[in-house]
Design a protein around this motif. Sequence first.
Motif, PDB file in Angstrom:
ATOM      1  N   SER A  64       0.825  -1.216   0.000  1.00  0.00           N
ATOM      2  CA  SER A  64       0.000   0.000   0.000  1.00  0.00           C
ATOM      3  C   SER A  64       0.857   1.262   0.000  1.00  0.00           C
ATOM      4  CB  SER A  64      -0.936  -0.004   1.215  1.00  0.00           C
ATOM      5  OG  SER A  64      -0.205   0.167   2.421  1.00  0.00           O
ATOM      6  N   VAL A  65       2.126   1.125   0.407  1.00  0.00           N
ATOM      7  CA  VAL A  65       3.043   2.262   0.439  1.00  0.00           C
ATOM      8  C   VAL A  65       4.015   2.221  -0.733  1.00  0.00           C
ATOM      9  CG1 VAL A  65       4.802   3.473   1.784  1.00  0.00           C
ATOM     10  CG2 VAL A  65       2.859   2.398   2.940  1.00  0.00           C
ATOM     11  N   GLU A  66       4.651   1.081  -0.946  1.00  0.00           N
ATOM     12  CA  GLU A  66       5.638   0.937  -2.026  1.00  0.00           C
ATOM     13  C   GLU A  66       5.533  -0.477  -2.588  1.00  0.00           C
ATOM     14  OE1 GLU A  66       7.245   1.021  -4.706  1.00  0.00           O
ATOM     15  OE2 GLU A  66       8.376   2.809  -4.127  1.00  0.00           O
ATOM     16  N   PRO A  67       4.667  -0.676  -3.581  1.00  0.00           N
ATOM     17  CA  PRO A  67       4.438  -2.031  -4.107  1.00  0.00           C
ATOM     18  C   PRO A  67       5.679  -2.685  -4.693  1.00  0.00           C
ATOM     19  CG  PRO A  67       3.413  -0.365  -5.507  1.00  0.00           C
ATOM     20  CD  PRO A  67       3.822   0.330  -4.255  1.00  0.00           C
ATOM     21  N   ARG A  68       6.656  -1.894  -5.143  1.00  0.00           N
ATOM     22  CA  ARG A  68       7.857  -2.496  -5.723  1.00  0.00           C
ATOM     23  C   ARG A  68       8.666  -3.251  -4.681  1.00  0.00           C
ATOM     24  NH1 ARG A  68      10.361   2.738  -8.539  1.00  0.00           N
ATOM     25  NH2 ARG A  68       9.688   3.535  -6.499  1.00  0.00           N
ATOM     26  N   ILE A  69       8.654  -2.753  -3.433  1.00  0.00           N
ATOM     27  CA  ILE A  69       9.356  -3.453  -2.358  1.00  0.00           C
ATOM     28  C   ILE A  69       8.647  -4.759  -2.037  1.00  0.00           C
ATOM     29  CG2 ILE A  69      10.038  -3.357   0.068  1.00  0.00           C
ATOM     30  CD1 ILE A  69      11.756  -1.646  -1.812  1.00  0.00           C
ATOM     31  N   ALA A  70       7.326  -4.738  -1.995  1.00  0.00           N
ATOM     32  CA  ALA A  70       6.572  -5.970  -1.760  1.00  0.00           C
ATOM     33  C   ALA A  70       6.840  -6.982  -2.869  1.00  0.00           C
ATOM     34  CB  ALA A  70       5.079  -5.660  -1.665  1.00  0.00           C
ATOM     35  N   ASP A  71       6.894  -6.501  -4.109  1.00  0.00           N
ATOM     36  CA  ASP A  71       7.161  -7.402  -5.238  1.00  0.00           C
ATOM     37  C   ASP A  71       8.565  -7.999  -5.147  1.00  0.00           C
ATOM     38  OD1 ASP A  71       4.651  -6.855  -6.239  1.00  0.00           O
ATOM     39  OD2 ASP A  71       5.345  -5.397  -7.730  1.00  0.00           O
ATOM     40  N   ALA A  72       9.541  -7.165  -4.779  1.00  0.00           N
ATOM     41  CA  ALA A  72      10.920  -7.657  -4.656  1.00  0.00           C
ATOM     42  C   ALA A  72      11.022  -8.681  -3.530  1.00  0.00           C
ATOM     43  CB  ALA A  72      11.878  -6.497  -4.404  1.00  0.00           C
ATOM     44  N   THR A  73      10.252  -8.481  -2.468  1.00  0.00           N
ATOM     45  CA  THR A  73      10.271  -9.423  -1.348  1.00  0.00           C
ATOM     46  C   THR A  73       9.709 -10.776  -1.783  1.00  0.00           C
ATOM     47  OG1 THR A  73      10.000  -7.594   0.206  1.00  0.00           O
ATOM     48  CG2 THR A  73       9.499  -9.800   1.024  1.00  0.00           C
TER      49      THR A  73
END
Length: 484
Positions: free
Chosen positions: A26-35
């Motif tokens: 919800s804040v930075e989807p790219r970080i969630a995707d990288a995780t």
Amino acid sequence: MSDPVSSASSSLVSSAYQQALEVISSVEPRIADATRQELADQRASLKLIASENYASPAVLMTMGTWFSDKYAEGTIGHRFYAGCQNVDTVESIAAEHARELFGAEYAYVQPHSGIDANLTAYWAILAHRVEGPWLENAGVKNMNDLSEADWEKLRADLGNQRLLGMSLDAGGHLTHGFRPNISGKMFHQNQYGTDPETGLLDYDALRAKAKEFKPLILVAGYSAYPRRVNFAKMREIADEVGATLMVDMAHFAGLVAGKVFTGDEDPVPHAHVVTSTSHKSLRGPRGGFILATEDYSASVDRGCPMVLGGPLSHVMAAKAVAFAEARQDSFRGYAQQIADNAKSLADGFLSRGANLVTGGTDNHIVLLDVTSFGLTGRQAESALLDAGVVTNRNSVPADPNGAWYTSGIRLGTPALTTRGFGHDEFDRVAELIVHVLQNTQPGTTKAGEPSKASYVLADGVADKVKDASAELLDKNPLYPGLNL
């Protein structure tokens, strides 16, 4: 107790991670995707980095709490910030578990990493051995009372002490006096190596060098030496020359905790100061810690503000959880399996004609000399990565290719042992690695000269090895039940 990495990965854990990633997204989807991608990549790779492992969900989740928000410079009960009572509790529990796990008189769990632990230990030893007598000779009780002239002399003396550590190409670590590292600049340093014929530690040669060099600190321990060390002999040598024995057990701490290394091979009863990381074979969070005899405790306890800033309270909490896991009976079985698997991996290489430094292993490390394949370590590392096998290039004794290109690759068994690999799987891993290296050729530079970096992997080999690896990995899933 079953393995915490697999047993804790229930639907509850899966739901917790799913919701956490939704919050992150919800804040930075790219970080969630990288995780998510990192978990997918780790699940699909044969991870043989000797310094890596898989922490349990309990350890991982402990790091993601509001303890991250706290500043807590100082020591237990003596902080420079108010409101640290819960940090005191966490640090006390972590230190208690560390003392009990390793049978140490004193434990300090604040270091952020292994390098931080070593720097703290070095300065603590200097303070204990040099600074204390300076104060006494100067007739003052506090360093702040020294005259400027005394300070100048003290600074010169602190920076002119002698350190003797294992050379990098023999298997030591860059923090053991390697010149480009701060440890090589802090001290008048010298290095000991291994026997040029066997690659093994020669204690008589080490004793002779120590008597000639007369170090204040003798550093034992390794990052790429595939054999055990007799720490009782190391202590004898240190005592003979009046040195403090410091042991860096970052790599093999899990084998000490799991009682694979006992007696003369356990550094804790023999060393004045022991440093370590909490990850690697110990399977905890990324961090460091120090064990010491009681007479060094006051000096080590000054790690903050001497070397460290504010401790990472959330990581100290995760260390406490990891140490608690390592105190379970099941951890001893895991540690023994690490060593057994390393032998299986080494035997798999030897049976296929590969060349190993020291001819084998009796810890968790296998050091493969790839020059017999006509490759540098960098070429071998890169070709293996193409095939889904994650290793790292590493120097071998008297390495002709230096520390950047190297002539070897270092392999470790802790991570895949956590996944459940045993003898048959590691023999198959050796077979796959040899297949890749046999089908890799050195490349050339743009000028047509032989290259130490570029390589050519035969067509189809990478896909074939990835398919074979997938069969092994699917039978030993990482965090089973965890769906993202």
